[in-house]
Design an enzyme around this catalytic site. Structure first.
Site: not given
Length: 168
Positions: A9-10
């Site tokens: 993810g981020c």
């Protein structure tokens, strides 16, 4: 020193869990797995470069092993979600363990199978295990984001934090 690259993810949310562990030399936010050299954040967000947001970890294997890092990695992600992580959706946020050699590949595959066999999740473990590709550091404002922007980091990390508390 050895290298590990993880996508979960981020990349803002993937720095902090590794950043201050004994044996960790550095953790950088960046991009990997795509077909454009030196992509920008805007290019990666356009979904046209093939890159995934990731972190590159330089570590001392005498103080912390790749296996240890993989175990920490799992506990930062939803390994049943192949299409992003938490608030972050799309191919540039997909979960991946990248490997640099056959030993890292074996460790990652065995760890993934052990997680699947554990029954912790009732869905398949879909995190990819892929050969490492060139890693391009992200822009400076993305580095150590959790330290530079703690309020925004906490806000953007809320869904991930809730999932981790419930499942890990």
């Amino acid at each position: 020193m050895e290298r590990a690259i993880f996508a979960g993810g981020c990349f803002w949310c993937m720095i902090q869990p590794f950043d201050e562990l004994p044996g960790i030399h550095s953790v950088l936010s960046g991009y990997t797995g795509g077909h454009v050299e030196n992509p920008t954040y805007e290019q990666v967000c356009s979904h046209t470069t093939g890159h995934t947001e990731a972190v590159e970890i330089i570590f001392d294997p005498e103080l912390i092993s790749f296996k240890d890092l993989v175990e920490i990695y799992w506990q930062q992600t939803d390994p049943t979600d192949a299409f992003g992580q938490f608030e972050d959706r799309g191919d540039n946020y997909r979960p991946v363990i990248f490997y640099f050699n056959d030993e890292q590949k074996k460790i990652a595959e065995e760890s993934k199978q052990a997680l699947q066999d554990s029954g912790r999740f009732d869905k398949p473990i879909v995190t990819s295990i892929e050969s490492a590709q060139p890693f391009y550091p992200a822009e400076l404002y993305h580095q150590d984001y959790y330290k530079k922007n703690p309020t925004n980091f906490e806000r953007s990390h809320a869904r991930r934090e809730a999932f981790l508390k419930e499942n890990w």
